[in-house]
Write a protein that holds these residues in place. Structure first.
Motif, PDB file in Angstrom:
ATOM      1  N   VAL A  96      -6.838   4.102   2.223  1.00  0.00           N
ATOM      2  CA  VAL A  96      -6.766   4.186   0.727  1.00  0.00           C
ATOM      3  C   VAL A  96      -7.823   3.825   0.143  1.00  0.00           C
ATOM      4  O   VAL A  96      -8.121   4.449  -1.082  1.00  0.00           O
ATOM      5  CB  VAL A  96      -5.626   3.177   0.441  1.00  0.00           C
ATOM      6  CG1 VAL A  96      -5.499   2.883  -1.163  1.00  0.00           C
ATOM      7  CG2 VAL A  96      -4.230   3.446   0.713  1.00  0.00           C
ATOM      8  N   THR A  97      -8.848   2.903   0.427  1.00  0.00           N
ATOM      9  CA  THR A  97     -10.072   2.696  -0.308  1.00  0.00           C
ATOM     10  C   THR A  97     -11.333   3.338   0.444  1.00  0.00           C
ATOM     11  O   THR A  97     -12.319   3.038  -0.410  1.00  0.00           O
ATOM     12  CB  THR A  97     -10.208   0.912   0.045  1.00  0.00           C
ATOM     13  OG1 THR A  97     -10.621   0.663   1.254  1.00  0.00           O
ATOM     14  CG2 THR A  97      -9.159   0.228  -0.662  1.00  0.00           C
ATOM     15  N   THR A  98     -11.154   3.767   1.468  1.00  0.00           N
ATOM     16  CA  THR A  98     -12.475   4.579   2.104  1.00  0.00           C
ATOM     17  C   THR A  98     -13.374   3.739   2.490  1.00  0.00           C
ATOM     18  O   THR A  98     -14.584   3.905   2.546  1.00  0.00           O
ATOM     19  CB  THR A  98     -12.851   5.791   1.099  1.00  0.00           C
ATOM     20  OG1 THR A  98     -13.551   5.467   0.181  1.00  0.00           O
ATOM     21  CG2 THR A  98     -11.963   6.888   0.793  1.00  0.00           C
ATOM     22  N   ASP A  99     -13.086   2.207   2.594  1.00  0.00           N
ATOM     23  CA  ASP A  99     -13.901   1.399   3.134  1.00  0.00           C
ATOM     24  C   ASP A  99     -13.848   1.381   4.672  1.00  0.00           C
ATOM     25  O   ASP A  99     -12.850   0.836   5.221  1.00  0.00           O
ATOM     26  CB  ASP A  99     -13.439   0.024   2.491  1.00  0.00           C
ATOM     27  CG  ASP A  99     -14.450  -1.149   2.906  1.00  0.00           C
ATOM     28  OD1 ASP A  99     -15.112  -0.960   3.941  1.00  0.00           O
ATOM     29  OD2 ASP A  99     -14.571  -2.079   2.141  1.00  0.00           O
ATOM     30  N   ASP A 112       2.639   6.238  -2.237  1.00  0.00           N
ATOM     31  CA  ASP A 112       3.834   7.156  -2.344  1.00  0.00           C
ATOM     32  C   ASP A 112       4.874   6.934  -3.406  1.00  0.00           C
ATOM     33  O   ASP A 112       5.461   8.222  -4.282  1.00  0.00           O
ATOM     34  CB  ASP A 112       4.834   6.982  -1.363  1.00  0.00           C
ATOM     35  CG  ASP A 112       4.123   6.956   0.176  1.00  0.00           C
ATOM     36  OD1 ASP A 112       3.139   7.588   0.434  1.00  0.00           O
ATOM     37  OD2 ASP A 112       4.651   6.304   1.065  1.00  0.00           O
ATOM     38  N   LEU A 113       4.800   6.066  -4.225  1.00  0.00           N
ATOM     39  CA  LEU A 113       5.791   5.791  -5.418  1.00  0.00           C
ATOM     40  C   LEU A 113       4.930   5.412  -6.766  1.00  0.00           C
ATOM     41  O   LEU A 113       5.556   6.036  -7.899  1.00  0.00           O
ATOM     42  CB  LEU A 113       6.830   4.660  -5.241  1.00  0.00           C
ATOM     43  CG  LEU A 113       7.438   4.803  -3.849  1.00  0.00           C
ATOM     44  CD1 LEU A 113       8.340   3.742  -3.522  1.00  0.00           C
ATOM     45  CD2 LEU A 113       8.176   5.988  -3.884  1.00  0.00           C
ATOM     46  N   THR A 114       4.196   4.567  -6.934  1.00  0.00           N
ATOM     47  CA  THR A 114       3.800   4.030  -8.024  1.00  0.00           C
ATOM     48  C   THR A 114       2.027   3.986  -8.031  1.00  0.00           C
ATOM     49  O   THR A 114       1.559   2.921  -8.100  1.00  0.00           O
ATOM     50  CB  THR A 114       4.135   2.565  -8.571  1.00  0.00           C
ATOM     51  OG1 THR A 114       3.810   1.913  -7.194  1.00  0.00           O
ATOM     52  CG2 THR A 114       5.503   2.730  -8.570  1.00  0.00           C
ATOM     53  N   PRO A 115       1.383   5.116  -7.876  1.00  0.00           N
ATOM     54  CA  PRO A 115       0.081   4.958  -8.170  1.00  0.00           C
ATOM     55  C   PRO A 115      -0.707   4.454  -9.078  1.00  0.00           C
ATOM     56  O   PRO A 115      -1.943   3.890  -9.194  1.00  0.00           O
ATOM     57  CB  PRO A 115      -0.480   6.648  -8.151  1.00  0.00           C
ATOM     58  CG  PRO A 115       0.792   7.420  -8.218  1.00  0.00           C
ATOM     59  CD  PRO A 115       1.936   6.433  -8.012  1.00  0.00           C
ATOM     60  N   LEU A 133       0.912  -1.159   0.123  1.00  0.00           N
ATOM     61  CA  LEU A 133      -0.042  -0.112  -0.003  1.00  0.00           C
ATOM     62  C   LEU A 133       0.938   1.347   0.028  1.00  0.00           C
ATOM     63  O   LEU A 133       0.459   2.275  -0.599  1.00  0.00           O
ATOM     64  CB  LEU A 133      -0.876  -0.108   1.040  1.00  0.00           C
ATOM     65  CG  LEU A 133      -1.931  -1.063   1.282  1.00  0.00           C
ATOM     66  CD1 LEU A 133      -2.696  -0.956   2.598  1.00  0.00           C
ATOM     67  CD2 LEU A 133      -3.196  -0.904  -0.029  1.00  0.00           C
ATOM     68  N   ARG A 134       1.861   1.175   0.680  1.00  0.00           N
ATOM     69  CA  ARG A 134       2.926   2.383   0.717  1.00  0.00           C
ATOM     70  C   ARG A 134       3.311   2.797  -0.817  1.00  0.00           C
ATOM     71  O   ARG A 134       3.515   3.876  -1.214  1.00  0.00           O
ATOM     72  CB  ARG A 134       4.042   2.245   1.598  1.00  0.00           C
ATOM     73  CG  ARG A 134       3.524   2.074   3.271  1.00  0.00           C
ATOM     74  CD  ARG A 134       3.268   3.761   3.546  1.00  0.00           C
ATOM     75  NE  ARG A 134       3.983   4.921   3.318  1.00  0.00           N
ATOM     76  CZ  ARG A 134       5.240   4.995   4.042  1.00  0.00           C
ATOM     77  NH1 ARG A 134       5.452   4.516   5.228  1.00  0.00           N
ATOM     78  NH2 ARG A 134       6.177   5.993   3.459  1.00  0.00           N
ATOM     79  N   TRP A 135       3.650   1.678  -1.283  1.00  0.00           N
ATOM     80  CA  TRP A 135       4.035   1.708  -2.680  1.00  0.00           C
ATOM     81  C   TRP A 135       3.124   2.492  -3.687  1.00  0.00           C
ATOM     82  O   TRP A 135       3.492   3.463  -4.384  1.00  0.00           O
ATOM     83  CB  TRP A 135       4.437   0.188  -3.315  1.00  0.00           C
ATOM     84  CG  TRP A 135       5.754  -0.079  -3.211  1.00  0.00           C
ATOM     85  CD1 TRP A 135       6.271  -0.927  -2.085  1.00  0.00           C
ATOM     86  CD2 TRP A 135       6.829  -0.082  -4.055  1.00  0.00           C
ATOM     87  NE1 TRP A 135       7.631  -1.028  -2.120  1.00  0.00           N
ATOM     88  CE2 TRP A 135       8.054  -0.643  -3.454  1.00  0.00           C
ATOM     89  CE3 TRP A 135       6.945   0.468  -5.455  1.00  0.00           C
ATOM     90  CZ2 TRP A 135       9.280  -0.727  -4.108  1.00  0.00           C
ATOM     91  CZ3 TRP A 135       8.373   0.409  -6.263  1.00  0.00           C
ATOM     92  CH2 TRP A 135       9.359  -0.229  -5.589  1.00  0.00           C
ATOM     93  N   ILE A 136       1.728   2.174  -3.511  1.00  0.00           N
ATOM     94  CA  ILE A 136       0.806   3.021  -4.198  1.00  0.00           C
ATOM     95  C   ILE A 136       0.429   4.223  -3.831  1.00  0.00           C
ATOM     96  O   ILE A 136       0.348   5.218  -4.452  1.00  0.00           O
ATOM     97  CB  ILE A 136      -0.269   1.913  -4.505  1.00  0.00           C
ATOM     98  CG1 ILE A 136      -1.223   1.810  -3.475  1.00  0.00           C
ATOM     99  CG2 ILE A 136       0.182   0.877  -5.541  1.00  0.00           C
ATOM    100  CD1 ILE A 136      -2.524   1.139  -3.645  1.00  0.00           C
ATOM    101  N   ALA A 144      -4.626  -0.682  -9.094  1.00  0.00           N
ATOM    102  CA  ALA A 144      -5.732  -1.678  -9.324  1.00  0.00           C
ATOM    103  C   ALA A 144      -5.069  -2.950  -8.935  1.00  0.00           C
ATOM    104  O   ALA A 144      -5.618  -3.861  -8.225  1.00  0.00           O
ATOM    105  CB  ALA A 144      -6.051  -1.614 -10.880  1.00  0.00           C
ATOM    106  N   GLU A 145      -3.891  -3.185  -9.423  1.00  0.00           N
ATOM    107  CA  GLU A 145      -3.303  -4.432  -9.131  1.00  0.00           C
ATOM    108  C   GLU A 145      -3.039  -4.767  -7.396  1.00  0.00           C
ATOM    109  O   GLU A 145      -3.160  -5.901  -6.941  1.00  0.00           O
ATOM    110  CB  GLU A 145      -2.118  -4.988  -9.923  1.00  0.00           C
ATOM    111  CG  GLU A 145      -0.874  -4.077  -9.672  1.00  0.00           C
ATOM    112  CD  GLU A 145       0.087  -4.442 -10.632  1.00  0.00           C
ATOM    113  OE1 GLU A 145       0.577  -5.544 -10.804  1.00  0.00           O
ATOM    114  OE2 GLU A 145       0.731  -3.531 -11.462  1.00  0.00           O
ATOM    115  N   VAL A 146      -2.320  -3.696  -6.999  1.00  0.00           N
ATOM    116  CA  VAL A 146      -1.941  -3.756  -5.573  1.00  0.00           C
ATOM    117  C   VAL A 146      -3.400  -3.964  -4.542  1.00  0.00           C
ATOM    118  O   VAL A 146      -3.328  -4.824  -3.951  1.00  0.00           O
ATOM    119  CB  VAL A 146      -1.437  -2.746  -5.105  1.00  0.00           C
ATOM    120  CG1 VAL A 146      -1.136  -2.301  -3.558  1.00  0.00           C
ATOM    121  CG2 VAL A 146       0.160  -2.804  -5.867  1.00  0.00           C
ATOM    122  N   LEU A 147      -4.241  -3.152  -4.850  1.00  0.00           N
ATOM    123  CA  LEU A 147      -5.554  -3.094  -4.231  1.00  0.00           C
ATOM    124  C   LEU A 147      -6.357  -4.506  -4.448  1.00  0.00           C
ATOM    125  O   LEU A 147      -6.998  -4.893  -3.577  1.00  0.00           O
ATOM    126  CB  LEU A 147      -6.437  -2.149  -4.662  1.00  0.00           C
ATOM    127  CG  LEU A 147      -5.988  -0.612  -4.224  1.00  0.00           C
ATOM    128  CD1 LEU A 147      -6.927   0.405  -4.567  1.00  0.00           C
ATOM    129  CD2 LEU A 147      -6.171  -0.624  -2.669  1.00  0.00           C
TER     130      LEU A 147
END
Length: 192
Positions: free
Chosen positions: A149-152, A85-88, A80-83, A92-95
């Motif tokens: 991140v997801t607001t869930d 801070d680094l690779t937004p 999650l930190r990757w998306i 989709a694949e990380v989530l």
């Protein structure tokens, strides 16, 4: 011992020094982590390069075939930190990966708020560190981040429930022990 966290720093270095090769190699670590086969959301966290094989855990506790929630949560947190801070662009694949794991945690969180530490290959919690463990805090960190991140709100609520038991049962008595206290380098009985 978290290669994904180290690769995060490597990526930052590559970006700062305009070194595309370093950034690509760092993303290779993220690619490897995302390739871990999921089992109901749980996933192995150790990859032996020379054997081309995934292991659920390192076996220090004697449970090499079992999934360790601490290691999974720490790995998923760094995904999650990757998306964030680094690779937004990889959100989709990380989530997809981290949501599956988040759902696993929601399913297995106990009414007390505890998230068991170890799960057998058929995803049954082991008795050891099932009903109480400070490692629940790592899953709370992951769930809180996933919720942000997801607001869930389900993830946020589960994180709050997990931290309530840590605040109530761990912090006042400094009960920060984990498997190493009993099963690894300093073996002793659970009653110690």
């Amino acid at each position: 011992f978290q290669t994904l966290r180290t690769a995060y720093g490597w990526y930052l270095y590559g970006r700062e020094t305009h070194n595309a090769e370093a950034m690509a190699k760092a993303q290779g670590v993220l690619n490897l982590a995302l390739s871990a086969p999921q089992n109901g959301g749980a996933f192995p966290t150790i990859y032996m390069v020379n054997r081309h094989q995934w292991f659920a855990d390192d076996g220090w506790a004697g449970y090499q075939e079992d999934y360790h929630s601490f290691c999974m949560s720490w790995t998923a947190y760094w995904m999650l930190r990757w998306i964030q801070d680094l690779t937004p662009q990889r959100s989709a694949e990380v989530l997809r990966f981290t949501r599956a794991y988040g759902e696993f945690l929601l399913k297995h969180q106990l009414p007390s708020g505890v998230i068991p530490s170890w799960y057998s290959p058929d995803l049954q919690p082991r008795a050891e560190f099932r009903d109480f463990n400070a490692e629940t805090a790592s899953s709370a960190l992951f769930l809180a981040t996933l919720g942000t991140v997801t607001t869930d709100h389900r993830y946020i609520a589960a994180a709050e429930k997990a931290m309530a038991i840590v605040t109530r049962e761990v912090i006042p008595r400094q009960r920060w022990f984990d498997f190493e206290t009993f099963l690894s380098c300093a073996r002793k009985s659970y009653g110690f």
